[in-house]
Design a protein around this motif. Structure first.
Motif, PDB file in Angstrom:
ATOM      1  N   LEU A 141       0.832  -1.201   0.000  1.00  0.00           N
ATOM      2  CA  LEU A 141       0.000   0.000   0.000  1.00  0.00           C
ATOM      3  C   LEU A 141       0.868   1.253   0.000  1.00  0.00           C
ATOM      4  CD1 LEU A 141      -2.777  -0.985   2.574  1.00  0.00           C
ATOM      5  CD2 LEU A 141      -2.975  -0.884   0.093  1.00  0.00           C
ATOM      6  N   PHE A 142       1.916   1.238   0.817  1.00  0.00           N
ATOM      7  CA  PHE A 142       2.855   2.363   0.883  1.00  0.00           C
ATOM      8  C   PHE A 142       3.529   2.566  -0.468  1.00  0.00           C
ATOM      9  CE2 PHE A 142       7.058   4.109   1.691  1.00  0.00           C
ATOM     10  CZ  PHE A 142       6.814   5.133   2.584  1.00  0.00           C
ATOM     11  N   ILE A 143       4.030   1.481  -1.042  1.00  0.00           N
ATOM     12  CA  ILE A 143       4.748   1.574  -2.316  1.00  0.00           C
ATOM     13  C   ILE A 143       3.814   2.005  -3.439  1.00  0.00           C
ATOM     14  CG2 ILE A 143       5.927   0.178  -4.062  1.00  0.00           C
ATOM     15  CD1 ILE A 143       7.195  -1.399  -1.818  1.00  0.00           C
ATOM     16  N   TYR A 144       2.618   1.413  -3.459  1.00  0.00           N
ATOM     17  CA  TYR A 144       1.676   1.721  -4.538  1.00  0.00           C
ATOM     18  C   TYR A 144       1.337   3.207  -4.563  1.00  0.00           C
ATOM     19  CZ  TYR A 144      -2.756   2.157  -6.977  1.00  0.00           C
ATOM     20  OH  TYR A 144      -3.749   2.578  -7.807  1.00  0.00           O
ATOM     21  N   LYS A 145       1.100   3.782  -3.381  1.00  0.00           N
ATOM     22  CA  LYS A 145       0.751   5.200  -3.337  1.00  0.00           C
ATOM     23  C   LYS A 145       1.885   6.063  -3.875  1.00  0.00           C
ATOM     24  CE  LYS A 145      -2.454   6.793  -1.697  1.00  0.00           C
ATOM     25  NZ  LYS A 145      -3.750   7.183  -2.311  1.00  0.00           N
ATOM     26  N   PHE A 146       3.127   5.691  -3.574  1.00  0.00           N
ATOM     27  CA  PHE A 146       4.253   6.476  -4.075  1.00  0.00           C
ATOM     28  C   PHE A 146       4.475   6.254  -5.567  1.00  0.00           C
ATOM     29  CE2 PHE A 146       5.397   7.312   0.294  1.00  0.00           C
ATOM     30  CZ  PHE A 146       6.052   8.533   0.222  1.00  0.00           C
ATOM     31  N   LEU A 147       4.218   5.026  -6.039  1.00  0.00           N
ATOM     32  CA  LEU A 147       4.392   4.769  -7.468  1.00  0.00           C
ATOM     33  C   LEU A 147       3.405   5.575  -8.303  1.00  0.00           C
ATOM     34  CD1 LEU A 147       4.977   0.894  -7.608  1.00  0.00           C
ATOM     35  CD2 LEU A 147       6.682   2.719  -7.738  1.00  0.00           C
ATOM     36  N   GLU A 178       2.366   8.554  -7.552  1.00  0.00           N
ATOM     37  CA  GLU A 178       2.637   9.985  -7.459  1.00  0.00           C
ATOM     38  C   GLU A 178       3.642  10.370  -8.529  1.00  0.00           C
ATOM     39  OE1 GLU A 178       1.074  12.122  -5.617  1.00  0.00           O
ATOM     40  OE2 GLU A 178      -0.180  10.516  -4.854  1.00  0.00           O
ATOM     41  N   ARG A 179       3.171  10.626  -9.743  1.00  0.00           N
ATOM     42  CA  ARG A 179       4.003  11.005 -10.880  1.00  0.00           C
ATOM     43  C   ARG A 179       3.419  12.249 -11.533  1.00  0.00           C
ATOM     44  NH1 ARG A 179       6.879   8.427  -8.571  1.00  0.00           N
ATOM     45  NH2 ARG A 179       8.060   6.591  -9.131  1.00  0.00           N
ATOM     46  N   LYS A 180       4.214  12.867 -12.388  1.00  0.00           N
ATOM     47  CA  LYS A 180       3.716  14.044 -13.099  1.00  0.00           C
ATOM     48  C   LYS A 180       2.520  13.686 -13.959  1.00  0.00           C
ATOM     49  CE  LYS A 180       8.236  16.303 -13.316  1.00  0.00           C
ATOM     50  NZ  LYS A 180       9.293  16.819 -14.202  1.00  0.00           N
ATOM     51  N   ASP A 181       2.545  12.470 -14.501  1.00  0.00           N
ATOM     52  CA  ASP A 181       1.451  12.034 -15.365  1.00  0.00           C
ATOM     53  C   ASP A 181       0.827  10.779 -14.777  1.00  0.00           C
ATOM     54  OD1 ASP A 181      -0.300  11.690 -17.426  1.00  0.00           O
ATOM     55  OD2 ASP A 181       1.161  10.770 -18.778  1.00  0.00           O
ATOM     56  N   PRO A 182       0.044  10.922 -13.721  1.00  0.00           N
ATOM     57  CA  PRO A 182      -0.490   9.739 -13.051  1.00  0.00           C
ATOM     58  C   PRO A 182      -1.567   9.025 -13.824  1.00  0.00           C
ATOM     59  CG  PRO A 182      -1.413  11.709 -12.074  1.00  0.00           C
ATOM     60  CD  PRO A 182      -0.430  12.181 -13.092  1.00  0.00           C
ATOM     61  N   GLY A 183      -2.017   9.589 -14.931  1.00  0.00           N
ATOM     62  CA  GLY A 183      -3.043   8.938 -15.718  1.00  0.00           C
ATOM     63  C   GLY A 183      -4.320   8.850 -14.927  1.00  0.00           C
ATOM     64  N   VAL A 184      -4.818   7.670 -14.766  1.00  0.00           N
ATOM     65  CA  VAL A 184      -6.028   7.464 -13.975  1.00  0.00           C
ATOM     66  C   VAL A 184      -5.693   6.883 -12.605  1.00  0.00           C
ATOM     67  CG1 VAL A 184      -7.527   7.212 -15.972  1.00  0.00           C
ATOM     68  CG2 VAL A 184      -6.336   5.220 -15.076  1.00  0.00           C
ATOM     69  N   GLY A 185      -4.515   7.159 -12.146  1.00  0.00           N
ATOM     70  CA  GLY A 185      -4.142   6.715 -10.810  1.00  0.00           C
ATOM     71  C   GLY A 185      -3.512   5.358 -10.779  1.00  0.00           C
ATOM     72  N   ASN A 194       7.954   3.422 -16.116  1.00  0.00           N
ATOM     73  CA  ASN A 194       8.636   4.454 -15.332  1.00  0.00           C
ATOM     74  C   ASN A 194       8.669   4.171 -13.832  1.00  0.00           C
ATOM     75  OD1 ASN A 194       5.972   4.826 -14.754  1.00  0.00           O
ATOM     76  ND2 ASN A 194       5.922   7.030 -15.218  1.00  0.00           N
ATOM     77  N   THR A 195       8.356   2.940 -13.409  1.00  0.00           N
ATOM     78  CA  THR A 195       8.398   2.595 -11.984  1.00  0.00           C
ATOM     79  C   THR A 195       9.179   1.325 -11.701  1.00  0.00           C
ATOM     80  OG1 THR A 195       6.303   1.375 -12.184  1.00  0.00           O
ATOM     81  CG2 THR A 195       6.171   3.699 -11.536  1.00  0.00           C
ATOM     82  N   LEU A 196       9.601   0.628 -12.750  1.00  0.00           N
ATOM     83  CA  LEU A 196      10.274  -0.659 -12.534  1.00  0.00           C
ATOM     84  C   LEU A 196      11.586  -0.488 -11.776  1.00  0.00           C
ATOM     85  CD1 LEU A 196      10.204  -3.704 -13.086  1.00  0.00           C
ATOM     86  CD2 LEU A 196      11.454  -3.273 -15.201  1.00  0.00           C
TER      87      LEU A 196
END
Length: 997
Positions: free
Chosen positions: A401-407, A409-416, A422-424
């Motif tokens: 849950l912690f990691i997912y929320k940070f992943l 948080e991007r400039k282009d989060p799309g639909v969340g 860009n996260t691998l």
């Protein structure tokens, strides 16, 4: 590649759903087959050599067997410690090897060495036995055998001849012992005067019974073309046949019957054990497991066999079952986790206002999917499911849950929903950091590091599965929603990234440096000084009591004292029931606690107060969970002379108790006991045509008795024992009237060939690394082992005679070794983290910013956790490791997007994680304390990381850049893109670029 995979997930959602469903089904099937235990079980790396020498006293056994075997096996490679003991008639040498040693090969090597020296042993010595052993064996099941029809005699016979053999072949069971009741036997009580009058002795009676109580196959005969086997039946079929056994007397040249010189009757063996349940005498079966046995599997197999063992009018009741603790542990964990998930999603509902319904459902379904996939892998790898793996999955769910929320948080989060492309890097770096933290300790110490390795591997596996399967699972859920639940929709969430770093720590540089250095110094101090327990076992509500008496106390005396102690225990408020097992010299008490009236720790203090002084017995209590982990301080006193060593050990135990301030001191040996020593005069014995073996065998048979054969009654075997009548063996003066028949048929009185002296002799002579040793233990000390070594060991070794010294027991040495390895592992782990970040940033300097930030959060969490729990236990240590990994991941995200998340984001994610772990922390009942300490430490670390990591990281980034040829831009203000540094490039490079353009 990942974009193509995303198209595949969206275009073939049904295929993905079927694949995931198949994995789920295989996992469910595997879940039913995977063995379950509380903590990882490991085989103890020990071998034992046991040799019997009937009739030999303690000193003779030590000189003839123990010392020669020690000399031969001590040069075998890989031995950590060698302990041995010699007692009357036998010796045992226990060898502890280094971890990872092949015990099968070592067993063969030891066998070859012992065979080389066994040729010098006396003829009476039995063949040496070599077997694997476990020094910490206690019963996992106690079964009561009850009947309204049969008496204790019959019940004990059922226990010995039917139940024991029925349970001994269960896989994982090392021993099955019966206690209580009376054991029947056929006793041939000989009148020594009548034997002498008829010209026979005990050995001749023994030979006659053995020769006439056996059957034999003669061969075969033919009759009318048919072949018949000829069988000679010679077994006694009634007690009368034994009484009428003819015996020929050469001196009188006539035949007489056994009943003429002996009383032959059914009798009972001398009582050597008793068992009671709340004061009521019972017959019990005690089941012990081997070091690699699974408690749940054994308990299930025993219950199944007892149900299949149909004996009329006999009931079996399990009065003590260790597997109950395991079931209660997992039930508590499951209920608390389920309640936490519900509360977590209630909070998410409140925070997100029905946003991301598909995403929320995906996160919810990820746990069961990942859980059963891991079960399938455990089944394939033949690995037991334990509390460490369960904790890795539960904590892994929170970490995800912690990691997912940070992943997201991007400039282009799309639909969340995060994107693979860009996260691998962050995910792989996180997994590598977790493994880098958890693997080193396993290589240094497998016992301590096994739990760390399991947590790291399975937490990394859970997070990786969550990452890889999130988009396929999300696509499948979306497909189902669009086809069958059209009114159900999802809404994108707003980006919560703020353009300026956190202001929680914004003091001046000098004040910040002072604060930082103070945290590090105090953290290092706590790391060194805090009591460390890098081992764990789930707590239980039962209390184990031990009653020890000095050497020489027989069974009736031990039983009487234990009964008195049981009565006082039963009268203590909070005691539900007491189950006891009594043997000569010591007793085991299992106490069930009524939680509605008392807590186990409080009850132990009440028991000590109510029992009071029970001299000459010593009685102490401990929690059941403390029996399998080290909770006592054992110390060894080594020297040469046993009597001098006995006196020194008692004095050392008192001094150590005063130094540590503890009242519970246990002598781990029996003081020398009174003995009547017969010294044989070899010249007189030879002149009388006698030898040592003939005299010893006669005395042993006359006084103790010898089992010479078996009598079958109703398909049950009873021992036939020969011994002298009680009037010939009931006093010390009886020995003076004994006469032994020599090889020429003459009777020789014992006093003519021996002299009698009263002396004291040790019941057992113990040795450690080829030197005599006596041990004592101190209990309930809160000092760290390193403090113990500095404060007690040096003090006790002062003023000792030459060749006498005190050593810490092996368990304490292991704890100190594990503590030393801990510092090495922490340093090594930070070095690996530096290498990970150096490769991630492609820089040799930027990892120092990360390390400096991690050190601050790590030591601050260590200070808080160690003060909260009073020690650094295994779950606290694991929580600290995960804190390092999460701080590293947060820095990875900060380093990539160069922004700090908003306070609302931090508050929401922290409250969600608190909700997930809340019930486990608040309701850590039986078995749940491990997860409570782990999750509390982790929550402390996450809170500190969310609060301090951005400010500290950006501050160190600014600090390190000032020392380089870099031009720093000012800290970003609101609505300005945060760029913290820009490299100053030489003008010539700009000219070259312009020329190329």
């Amino acid at each position: 590649m990942f974009s193509e995979g995303s198209h595949f997930f969206s275009e073939r959602p049904l295929t993905i759903s079927m694949i995931l469903g198949g994995l789920l089904l295989f996992g469910i099937l595997a879940f039913l087959k995977v063995p379950v235990t509380l903590f990882p079980s490991a085989s103890y790396p020990g071998l034992s050599v046991s040799v019997e020498y009937p009739g030999a006293d303690v000193h003779l056994v030590e000189e003839t067997l123990t010392i020669p075997i020690e000399e031969m096996v001590s040069s075998v490679g890989g031995i950590e410690e060698m302990r041995s003991f010699a007692e009357r008639g036998r010796t045992e040498i226990n060898l502890e090897f280094q971890k990872g040693v092949n015990l099968d090969l070592k067993s063969l090597e030891i066998r070859e060495r012992i065979d080389a020296v066994a040729g010098n042993f006396p003829r009476e010595v039995h063949k040496p036995l070599i077997f694997q052993y476990d020094p910490d064996q206690k019963p996992i099941l106690i079964i009561s055998i009850e009947s309204k029809k049969f008496d204790f005699i019959t019940l004990r016979s059922i226990a010995d001849h039917e139940v024991k053999s029925y349970l001994e072949n269960i896989e994982g069971v090392s021993k099955v012992a019966a206690s209580g009741g009376k054991v029947r036997e056929v006793l041939v009580a000989c009148d020594l005067q009548k034997l002498r009058a008829h010209g026979v002795d005990l050995q001749e009676i023994q030979r006659v019974i053995q020769a006439n109580n056996q059957s034999a196959s003669i061969g075969s005969v033919q009759k009318e073309g048919l072949k018949y086997n000829l069988f000679l039946s010679g077994k006694y079929r009634s007690i009368r046949e034994i009484q009428r056994q003819p015996i020929f007397s050469k001196e009188q040249n006539r035949i007489f019957y056994l009943e003429d010189v002996a009383d032959v009757s059914f009798s009972f063996q001398d009582e050597a054990s008793a068992s009671r349940l709340s004061g009521k005498e019972i017959v019990s079966i005690f089941v012990y497991k081997s070091s690699v046995g699974n408690i749940l599997d054994i308990a299930k197999a025993v219950q199944g066999k007892l149900e299949g063992l149909k004996i009329p009018d006999v009931d079996f009741r399990i009065v003590y079952d260790q597997s109950d603790s395991i079931r209660k542990t997992y039930s508590n964990v499951a209920v608390c986790f389920l309640a936490g998930v519900i509360l977590m999603f209630v909070l998410m509902q409140k925070f997100e206002k029905n946003a991301f319904t598909d995403t929320r459902l995906t996160i919810l379904l990820q746990f069961p999917l990942n859980f059963f996939i891991i079960q399938f892998l455990l089944f394939l790898l033949k690995v037991e499911f334990d509390l460490i793996i369960a904790g890795a999955e539960i904590v892994g769910f929170g970490v995800w849950l912690f990691i997912y929320k940070f992943l997201c948080e991007r400039k282009d989060p799309g639909v969340g929903i995060f994107k693979f492309r860009n996260t691998l890097g962050e995910l792989i770096s996180f997994v590598i950091v977790v493994l880098a933290l958890c693997l080193p300790l396993y290589y240094l110490d497998r016992d301590t590091g096994q739990s760390t390795l399991r947590l790291g591997v399975f937490l990394s596996l859970f997070v990786s599965l969550s990452y890889v399967l999130f988009i396929p699972l999300h696509a499948s859920i979306k497909m189902v929603r669009e086809r069958y639940f059209r009114s159900y929709h999802s809404v994108p969430v707003a980006n919560t990234v703020q353009d300026k770093p956190s202001r929680l720590i914004r003091p001046g540089n000098r004040l910040f440096a002072i604060l930082y250095i103070a945290i590090l110094l105090f953290g290092v101090f706590r790391l060194v000084q805090a009591n460390k327990e890098l081992f764990y076992s789930a707590e239980s509500k039962r209390i184990i009591g031990y009653v020890e008496l000095p050497a020489g106390f027989n069974f009736p005396q031990t039983n009487s004292i234990t009964k008195n102690i049981e009565a006082k225990i039963a009268g203590t408020e909070g005691v539900a029931d007491v189950t006891s097992k009594v043997e000569p010299g010591h007793s085991l008490l299992v106490i069930n606690v009524d939680e509605s009236k008392s807590k186990p720790d409080d009850l132990i203090q009440d028991l000590r107060k109510n029992i009071g002084n029970v001299d000459p017995a010593f009685c102490y209590f401990s929690r059941e969970s403390e029996g399998s982990r080290y909770k006592e301080i054992r110390m060894d006193a080594l020297g040469d002379d046993y009597d001098k060593l006995d006196s020194l050990t008692k004095d050392l135990a008192n001094r150590a108790s005063d130094l540590l301030g503890t009242s519970d001191t246990v002598l781990n040996y029996k003081s020398p006991r009174d003995e009547l020593e017969l010294s044989l005069n070899n010249n007189k014995a030879s002149g009388s045509s006698l030898n040592h073996s003939e005299i010893a065998n006669f005395l042993k048979t006359a006084i103790q008795g010898s089992v010479v054969s078996k009598y079958v009654e109703e398909n049950r075997e009873l021992d036939i024992k020969i011994r002298a009548k009680e009037e010939f063996r009931n006093s010390v003066t009886s020995v003076e009237r004994f006469v032994v028949k020599n090889q020429v048929g003459k009777y020789v009185p014992i006093p003519e060939v021996s002299s009698k002296t009263e002396t004291k002799s040790p019941a057992r002579i113990s040795r450690k690394n080829k030197k005599r040793v006596l041990s004592f233990s101190l209990r309930a000390s809160e000092d760290s082992y390193r403090a113990l070594q500095a404060k007690v060991l040096d003090e006790l070794n002062q003023g000792l005679p030459e060749n006498y010294h005190v050593e810490l027991g092996r368990s304490v040495e292991k704890a100190i070794e594990a503590e030393n390895r801990l510092y090495i592992v922490i340093a090594f782990s930070f070095l690996l983290i530096y290498m990970v970040f150096a490769s991630y940033f492609e820089s040799l300097t930027r990892p120092f910013e990360v390390i400096a930030t991690i050190l601050f959060v790590f030591f601050l969490n260590l200070i808080c956790s160690s003060l909260l729990f009073g020690k650094i236990s295994l779950p606290v240590y694991l929580g600290l490791l995960l804190t390092i990994a999460l701080v590293s991941f947060q820095i990875l995200c900060l380093g990539k997007i160069l922004k700090d998340t908003g306070s609302g984001f931090k508050r929401e994610i922290y409250l969600v994680l608190c909700a997930l772990f809340l019930f486990q922390i608040l309701f850590s009942r039986e078995g749940g304390r491990f997860l409570m300490e782990l999750e509390t430490t982790l929550l402390l670390g996450i809170g500190l990381s969310l609060a301090f990591t951005p400010s500290i990281f950006f501050r160190f980034e600014e600090f390190f850049r000032r020392g380089q040829s870099l031009e720093l831009r000012p800290l970003p203000i609101q609505n300005q893109e945060p760029v913290f540094f820009e490299e100053v490039k030489p003008p010539i490079k700009k000219a070259k670029k312009a020329k190329k353009k």
